[in-house]
Scaffold this motif. Structure first.
Motif, PDB file in Angstrom:
ATOM      1  N   LEU A 231     -10.740   8.603  -2.136  1.00  0.00           N
ATOM      2  CA  LEU A 231     -11.201   7.642  -3.144  1.00  0.00           C
ATOM      3  C   LEU A 231     -10.719   6.236  -2.797  1.00  0.00           C
ATOM      4  CD1 LEU A 231     -10.565   9.688  -6.403  1.00  0.00           C
ATOM      5  CD2 LEU A 231     -12.787   9.063  -5.439  1.00  0.00           C
ATOM      6  N   ARG A 232      -9.528   6.124  -2.216  1.00  0.00           N
ATOM      7  CA  ARG A 232      -8.971   4.803  -1.911  1.00  0.00           C
ATOM      8  C   ARG A 232      -9.790   4.063  -0.868  1.00  0.00           C
ATOM      9  NH1 ARG A 232      -3.792   5.004  -1.479  1.00  0.00           N
ATOM     10  NH2 ARG A 232      -3.542   3.256  -0.106  1.00  0.00           N
TER      11      ARG A 232
ATOM     12  N   GLY B 190     -13.164   4.226  -0.930  1.00  0.00           N
ATOM     13  CA  GLY B 190     -14.505   4.103  -1.485  1.00  0.00           C
ATOM     14  C   GLY B 190     -15.338   5.362  -1.365  1.00  0.00           C
TER      15      GLY B 190
ATOM     16  N   SER C 225     -12.524  -4.807 -11.664  1.00  0.00           N
ATOM     17  CA  SER C 225     -12.947  -3.469 -11.248  1.00  0.00           C
ATOM     18  C   SER C 225     -11.761  -2.516 -11.269  1.00  0.00           C
ATOM     19  CB  SER C 225     -13.506  -3.513  -9.820  1.00  0.00           C
ATOM     20  OG  SER C 225     -14.829  -3.944  -9.856  1.00  0.00           O
ATOM     21  N   GLU C 226     -11.986  -1.342 -11.837  1.00  0.00           N
ATOM     22  CA  GLU C 226     -10.920  -0.350 -11.953  1.00  0.00           C
ATOM     23  C   GLU C 226     -11.371   0.971 -11.349  1.00  0.00           C
ATOM     24  OE1 GLU C 226      -9.185  -0.052 -15.783  1.00  0.00           O
ATOM     25  OE2 GLU C 226      -8.864  -2.218 -15.915  1.00  0.00           O
ATOM     26  N   PRO C 227     -10.406   1.831 -10.986  1.00  0.00           N
ATOM     27  CA  PRO C 227     -10.783   3.121 -10.383  1.00  0.00           C
ATOM     28  C   PRO C 227     -11.603   3.973 -11.347  1.00  0.00           C
ATOM     29  CG  PRO C 227      -8.446   2.677 -10.065  1.00  0.00           C
ATOM     30  CD  PRO C 227      -8.951   1.653 -11.031  1.00  0.00           C
ATOM     31  N   ILE C 228     -12.496   4.756 -10.780  1.00  0.00           N
ATOM     32  CA  ILE C 228     -13.369   5.646 -11.547  1.00  0.00           C
ATOM     33  C   ILE C 228     -13.081   7.076 -11.117  1.00  0.00           C
ATOM     34  CG2 ILE C 228     -15.769   6.403 -11.804  1.00  0.00           C
ATOM     35  CD1 ILE C 228     -16.611   3.496 -11.565  1.00  0.00           C
ATOM     36  N   LEU C 229     -13.100   7.986 -12.087  1.00  0.00           N
ATOM     37  CA  LEU C 229     -12.910   9.396 -11.803  1.00  0.00           C
ATOM     38  C   LEU C 229     -14.209  10.133 -12.122  1.00  0.00           C
ATOM     39  CD1 LEU C 229     -10.382  11.046 -10.979  1.00  0.00           C
ATOM     40  CD2 LEU C 229     -10.000  11.488 -13.389  1.00  0.00           C
TER      41      LEU C 229
ATOM     42  N   GLY D  93     -19.510   6.003  -7.616  1.00  0.00           N
ATOM     43  CA  GLY D  93     -18.797   4.886  -7.002  1.00  0.00           C
ATOM     44  C   GLY D  93     -17.333   4.993  -7.396  1.00  0.00           C
ATOM     45  N   THR D  94     -16.435   4.513  -6.547  1.00  0.00           N
ATOM     46  CA  THR D  94     -15.019   4.791  -6.797  1.00  0.00           C
ATOM     47  C   THR D  94     -14.322   3.742  -7.661  1.00  0.00           C
ATOM     48  OG1 THR D  94     -14.451   3.701  -4.734  1.00  0.00           O
ATOM     49  CG2 THR D  94     -14.779   6.085  -4.666  1.00  0.00           C
ATOM     50  N   THR D  95     -14.933   2.556  -7.786  1.00  0.00           N
ATOM     51  CA  THR D  95     -14.387   1.569  -8.720  1.00  0.00           C
ATOM     52  C   THR D  95     -15.560   0.914  -9.434  1.00  0.00           C
ATOM     53  OG1 THR D  95     -14.438  -0.195  -7.051  1.00  0.00           O
ATOM     54  CG2 THR D  95     -12.354   0.982  -7.320  1.00  0.00           C
TER      55      THR D  95
END
Lengths: 225, 321
Positions: free
Chosen positions: B26-27, B29, B231-235, B255-257
């Motif tokens: 995830l880090r 993308g 923009s923040e991380p998405i789970l 998308g990851t963020t």
């Protein structure tokens, strides 16, 4: 920063740790600091960490640990002495600004009341930092676009923008890795691959790395592709 | 042992190779991708004696038609209530059968579900990207999408000792019309009334869906605060609300963020059940505390393990060790 860090639960498997509300180098430094301790030490049930501008998501195995234990563990990590983090690697990324590969350069020049050459010079003068990845694989958000050429994103996205496009919006710059739509300003093309076909190091940048751009001509771009 | 080879006669949209996914990136993308219905993936694989996370063909409501042009192989279809025709035989998903050269395999949507997994007894030949054959839908990287005319090759084939058998489909493999969430992490952007509407009213899945996520129709969840959010991380499972108040649930290829606030996050425990809903199905959200979420996950995991152990034992009996 008063009231930070804040810990917010995310479903049964995550904790979002916030260091501030607004983007700044100081806040991002805290994000990178925690990220580096997590990478070095981890904890039982630690799965992965996702750093962003002002916060970091920790994903854990809910069969092994829980939100409260993760929070205690992270607080202990943060209360330790603040070690100077290793300076990020500096990468040089080549860009060709030739017309045809930089369809938005004339409009960026018009909107900023600069010549195209001055826009290019401004873009080259920036020192950029990798704040986080997002949107799509290998899309590294570089912050550091100089004030003079900062523009809000376009009102509508353009489809089918080629991989390797150098795109800017506000203080951010991205070297695209896939052919995707974008509403950012396309000001050049790079042969430098961020998403690499190399299993040992699939991504060029780590979060926290620094980036400088180097201007190349069309012949060099084509030789590098 | 010869390979089994298939020609894709017709494939609907979003029909891809998937497996247990590529977590941990995830880090960079890269979402984990992998099967939308992870229980179905494990059941289909174990039923044919494969490892639980092996590569399968994930089939959307668009369906798939394959012609077997060489060899012979056992297969399982698990996930959803899909309709399967193999040669002259007709049966539903949650079945194990065998197919050989000259036979046609047709899988199309049946009474329920949006995704099903087709596992072959053997190894599916597909490109690997970042250590996994799972397809990242938006880029097509990984195993890839199945398209008309493409070939599917299975190596190390095995055949079952019975021509047709079934896999039990437990209650927890069915769709969930009430999914449990932990509020946040950005619920502060919404006023109390909006949170109340989110938890109290029903939503409907729209037909705007893919492996990245699904848009919902329902009460407007307009954020109260001005959207000034980095923009923040998405789970996977994030319930994200755009500026217009429309909610989307982010799924396997998310998308990851992102810069839209997440009013809540669906428990990973309930996410497969959510993925089994279809367009126009109703869904409601129920908030639980983080402590409740952990205990829900742990008891769910125990039940799944017991079920999958039974499926695996039966798979070994049918196909040999």
């Amino acid at each position: 920063m008063h009231g930070f860090p804040r810990f917010r639960p995310v479903a049964e498997q995550g904790v979002l740790i916030e260091f501030g509300d607004h983007i700044s180098d100081a806040v991002h430094e805290r994000v990178l600091f925690l990220d580096s301790i997590l990478a070095a030490q981890g904890f039982d049930g630690f799965r992965e960490a996702v750093p962003a501008y002002v916060n970091l998501l920790v994903i854990f195995d809910p069969l092994i640990t829980d939100h409260a234990r993760v929070e205690r563990r992270v607080r202990a990590m943060l209360s330790g002495p603040v070690q100077a983090r290793a300076e990020g690697t500096i990468h040089v990324v080549d860009v060709c600004y030739d017309a045809g590969l930089a369809p938005d350069l004339p409009e960026v020049a018009r909107l900023t009341a600069l010549s195209e050459e001055a826009v290019i010079a401004a873009h080259l003068s920036g020192e950029y930092r990798v704040f986080h990845y997002g949107f799509a694989p290998g899309y590294a958000y570089l912050a550091g676009v100089p004030e003079a050429i900062r523009l809000p994103r376009k009102t509508t996205a353009v489809r089918g923008v080629a991989a390797g496009s150098v795109i800017i919006a506000a203080a951010q710059c991205i070297i695209s890795t896939l052919t995707m739509p974008t509403g950012w300003w396309i000001i050049g093309r790079s042969p430098t691959l961020i998403l690499r076909d190399d299993p040992a190091r699939p991504f060029l940048f780590d979060v926290g790395d620094r980036v400088r751009f180097r201007r190349i001509g069309r012949a060099e771009l084509e030789a590098g592709q | 042992m010869t390979d089994a080879v298939f020609t894709v006669v017709r494939a609907g949209p979003h029909v891809t190779y998937q497996n247990g996914g590529r977590p941990g990136m995830l880090r960079f993308g890269v979402p984990a991708s992998g099967a939308m219905d992870r229980l179905a993936l494990a059941a289909a694989n174990l039923a044919v004696g494969n490892p639980a996370g092996a590569t399968v063909i994930e089939i959307s409501a668009g369906g798939l038609v394959l012609d077997c042009v060489a060899g012979e192989v056992g297969f399982a279809v698990a996930g959803g209530g899909f309709a399967v025709t193999s040669g002259k035989e007709q049966f539903g998903s949650w079945s194990v059968a065998r197919i050989a050269a000259g036979m046609r395999l047709t899988i199309r949507p049946g009474p329920w579900g949006s995704w099903t997994c087709l596992a072959f007894a053997g190894t599916v030949d597909a490109p690997t990207w970042l250590g996994s054959k799972s397809t990242h839908g938006p880029s097509g990287l990984g195993g890839g999408k199945l398209t008309t005319g493409a070939k599917v090759r299975v190596t190390g084939t095995r055949v079952p000792s019975e021509s047709l058998s079934t896999i039990p489909c437990p209650v927890f493999a069915r769709p969930r019309h009430e999914v449990r969430v932990v509020l946040g992490p950005q619920e502060r952007f919404f006023d109390e009334e909006t949170i109340h509407a989110f938890l109290g009213q029903a939503f409907v899945l729209t037909d705007s869906y893919d492996r990245m996520g699904v848009r919902l129709a329902g009460p407007s969840l307009k954020p109260a605060a001005v959207l000034d959010m980095p923009s923040e991380p998405i789970l996977r499972g994030s319930v994200q609300v755009a500026g217009d108040g429309v909610a989307s649930v982010l799924m396997a290829d998310h998308g990851t963020t992102g810069g839209y606030p997440k009013i809540a996050t669906i428990l990973d425990e309930d996410l497969d059940g959510f993925a089994r809903l279809r367009s126009r199905n109703r869904v409601g959200f129920r908030a639980v505390t983080p402590e409740e979420a952990i205990s829900i996950r742990r008891s769910g995991d125990a039940a799944r393990r017991a079920y999958l152990a039974g499926v695996a034992a039966r798979g070994i009996a049918l196909f040999g060790q």
